[in-house]
Write a protein that holds these residues in place. Structure first.
Motif, mmCIF file in Angstrom:
data_model
loop_
_atom_site.group_PDB
_atom_site.id
_atom_site.type_symbol
_atom_site.label_atom_id
_atom_site.label_comp_id
_atom_site.label_asym_id
_atom_site.label_seq_id
_atom_site.Cartn_x
_atom_site.Cartn_y
_atom_site.Cartn_z
ATOM 1 N N ASN A 2 -4.512 -23.204 11.271
ATOM 2 C CA ASN A 2 -3.340 -22.558 11.838
ATOM 3 C C ASN A 2 -2.697 -21.615 10.832
ATOM 4 N N ASN A 3 -1.981 -20.625 11.371
ATOM 5 C CA ASN A 3 -1.211 -19.742 10.509
ATOM 6 C C ASN A 3 0.054 -20.459 10.049
ATOM 7 N N ILE A 4 0.344 -20.407 8.755
ATOM 8 C CA ILE A 4 1.623 -20.893 8.261
ATOM 9 C C ILE A 4 2.608 -19.735 8.145
ATOM 10 N N ILE A 5 2.079 -18.510 8.018
ATOM 11 C CA ILE A 5 2.894 -17.301 7.921
ATOM 12 C C ILE A 5 2.368 -16.270 8.918
ATOM 13 N N LYS A 6 3.287 -15.681 9.673
ATOM 14 C CA LYS A 6 2.908 -14.577 10.554
ATOM 15 C C LYS A 6 4.057 -13.574 10.604
ATOM 16 N N LEU A 7 3.783 -12.365 10.142
ATOM 17 C CA LEU A 7 4.751 -11.282 10.192
ATOM 18 C C LEU A 7 4.246 -10.206 11.139
ATOM 19 N N GLU A 8 5.146 -9.700 11.974
ATOM 20 C CA GLU A 8 4.800 -8.646 12.927
ATOM 21 C C GLU A 8 5.783 -7.490 12.797
ATOM 22 N N VAL A 31 -1.143 -15.522 7.234
ATOM 23 C CA VAL A 31 -1.682 -16.364 6.168
ATOM 24 C C VAL A 31 -1.953 -17.736 6.755
ATOM 25 N N LYS A 32 -3.168 -18.216 6.576
ATOM 26 C CA LYS A 32 -3.553 -19.503 7.139
ATOM 27 C C LYS A 32 -3.185 -20.653 6.207
ATOM 28 N N GLU A 61 15.012 -6.032 8.064
ATOM 29 C CA GLU A 61 15.802 -5.139 8.908
ATOM 30 C C GLU A 61 15.382 -5.272 10.365
ATOM 31 N N SER A 62 14.068 -5.365 10.579
ATOM 32 C CA SER A 62 13.541 -5.544 11.928
ATOM 33 C C SER A 62 12.153 -6.170 11.837
ATOM 34 N N GLY A 63 11.660 -6.625 12.968
ATOM 35 C CA GLY A 63 10.360 -7.275 13.004
ATOM 36 C C GLY A 63 10.501 -8.773 13.155
ATOM 37 N N LYS A 64 9.366 -9.440 13.229
ATOM 38 C CA LYS A 64 9.331 -10.877 13.503
ATOM 39 C C LYS A 64 8.619 -11.616 12.381
ATOM 40 N N TYR A 65 9.205 -12.746 11.986
ATOM 41 C CA TYR A 65 8.582 -13.602 10.979
ATOM 42 C C TYR A 65 8.579 -15.038 11.482
ATOM 43 N N VAL A 66 7.382 -15.589 11.621
ATOM 44 C CA VAL A 66 7.205 -16.984 12.038
ATOM 45 C C VAL A 66 6.658 -17.762 10.853
ATOM 46 N N GLY A 69 5.328 -22.178 12.425
ATOM 47 C CA GLY A 69 5.657 -22.345 13.832
ATOM 48 C C GLY A 69 7.105 -22.096 14.191
ATOM 49 N N ASN A 70 7.944 -21.773 13.215
ATOM 50 C CA ASN A 70 9.370 -21.541 13.445
ATOM 51 C C ASN A 70 9.673 -20.047 13.411
ATOM 52 N N ASP A 71 10.189 -19.517 14.530
ATOM 53 C CA ASP A 71 10.601 -18.122 14.575
ATOM 54 C C ASP A 71 11.911 -17.998 13.807
ATOM 55 N N THR A 72 11.887 -17.286 12.687
ATOM 56 C CA THR A 72 13.054 -17.210 11.811
ATOM 57 C C THR A 72 13.987 -16.049 12.140
ATOM 58 N N GLN A 73 13.643 -15.285 13.157
ATOM 59 C CA GLN A 73 14.340 -14.015 13.407
ATOM 60 C C GLN A 73 15.845 -14.195 13.608
ATOM 61 N N TYR A 74 16.235 -15.260 14.295
ATOM 62 C CA TYR A 74 17.651 -15.427 14.629
ATOM 63 C C TYR A 74 18.297 -16.595 13.880
ATOM 64 N N LEU A 75 17.607 -17.121 12.877
ATOM 65 C CA LEU A 75 18.178 -18.207 12.095
ATOM 66 C C LEU A 75 19.315 -17.700 11.222
ATOM 67 N N LYS A 76 20.404 -18.437 11.196
ATOM 68 C CA LYS A 76 21.477 -18.118 10.258
ATOM 69 C C LYS A 76 21.120 -18.700 8.891
#
Length: 235
Positions: A2-8, A31-32, A61-66, A69-76
Motif C-alpha cells: 500500500n501507499n503510505i504517501i500520496k501527493l496529487e 511512496v509505498k 497552497e493547493s493539492g491533495k496529500y494522503v 490513508g488519511n486525507d490531510t487536506q482539511y486537518l487543522k
C-alpha cells in the motif's frame, strides 16, 4: 504494498510583500510502505519544502496529500500533530539534540509526549540505544559526543516510538565520510526492518542506498530513477 504517501498536484507558494516564489509546482508522488526514497536536486529546488509537507510540518497552497490513508487536506494543526505523533520520525542535518539533556533523556522525550509509562519508556529507550550501538553513552550529554554519535542519538530519538515513516533531511551533511557511511547503513537497516524512509540529500553516494531517486528542479520532478526493487532489499 500500500501507499503510505500520496501527493496529487501539490503546489507551494511563499509570498512576501514584493515577491512571490513558487517552491513546488504540481507535484505528484507516491511512496509505498517499506520503500526507501531519496529526493535530490540543487539548493532551492524545493526538496526541504516537500519534506516538510510530507512530515505534516507545513500545509501546501493547493493539492491533495494522503498519509497512511488519511486525507490531510482539511486537518487543522491539532489534527496534524496527532497524526504526526508516533507515526513520523525526523532526522536533521544538525542533529537538533537538547544540550541540557543526556543521551537517554533526549531519546526518551517522544515517549513522554506519547504518555508512555516510565518503565516502558526505559525499556524502549535502552533497546533503541542498543540498536544504534550508543547505549554505552546513555549518561553523556550531546557536547561530549562526536558528530557521528550525535547523529546516532538523533536517529534513536526519531525511531524510539516505532514510527511508520522516517524523514531524513541531509542526515550525513555534518559528518565525515566514515561516519556518514555508518549513518546510511543504520538507515538502511531500519528500512529493511520495515520502516519507510524518505531522505533529502545532495550526495549521490547516500542516494545509492535508496530504492528510488527523484530529482527536483525548480519545484518540479525532473527525473525519477528506480535503482532496486523493494522486495529484493527486504528479503
Amino acid at each position: 504494498m500500500n501507499n503510505i504517501i500520496k501527493l496529487e498536484k501539490v503546489n507551494q507558494v511563499f509570498r512576501t510583500e514584493e515577491v512571490e516564489t513558487r517552491a513546488l509546482n504540481e507535484i505528484g508522488l507516491e511512496v509505498k510502505e517499506g520503500e526507501f526514497l531519496a529526493i535530490m536536486g540543487p539548493s532551492g529546488c524545493g526538496k526541504s519544502t516537500l519534506l516538510n509537507i510530507i512530515g505534516l510540518l507545513d500545509t501546501p497552497e493547493s493539492g491533495k496529500y494522503v498519509f497512511d490513508g488519511n486525507d490531510t487536506q482539511y486537518l487543522k494543526e491539532k489534527g496534524k500533530t496527532e497524526l504526526r505523533k508516533g507515526n513520523i520520525g525526523f532526522v536533521f542535518q544538525d542533529f537538533n539534540l537538547i544540550d541540557e539533556l543526556t543521551v537517554f533523556e533526549n531519546v526518551e522525550m517522544p515517549l513522554i509526549y506519547l504518555g508512555i509509562s516510565s518503565s516502558e519508556r526505559k525499556a524502549k529507550v535502552m533497546k533503541t540505544l542498543e540498536r544504534m550501538k550508543i547505549s554505552h553513552r546513555r549518561g553523556h550529554f550531546p557536547a561530549q559526543l562526536s558528530g557521528g554519535q550525535q547523529q546516532r542519538v538523533a536517529i534513536a530519538r526519531a525511531v524510539v516510538a516505532d514510527p511508520k515513516l522516517l524523514l531524513a533531511d541531509e542526515p550525513t551533511g555534518n559528518l565525515d565520510s566514515k561516519n556518514g557511511q555508518q549513518v546510511m547503513e543504520l538507515l538502511t537497516e531500519l528500512n529493511k526492518q520495515g520502516t519507510t524512509v524518505v531522505m533529502v540529500t545532495h550526495s549521490q553516494r547516500d542516494a545509492d542506498y535508496a530504492h528510488r531517486v527523484i530529482h527536483l528542479n525548480d519545484g518540479e520532478v525532473s527525473q525519477e530513477m528506480v535503482q532496486r526493487t523493494i522486495g529484493s532489499l527486504l528479503m
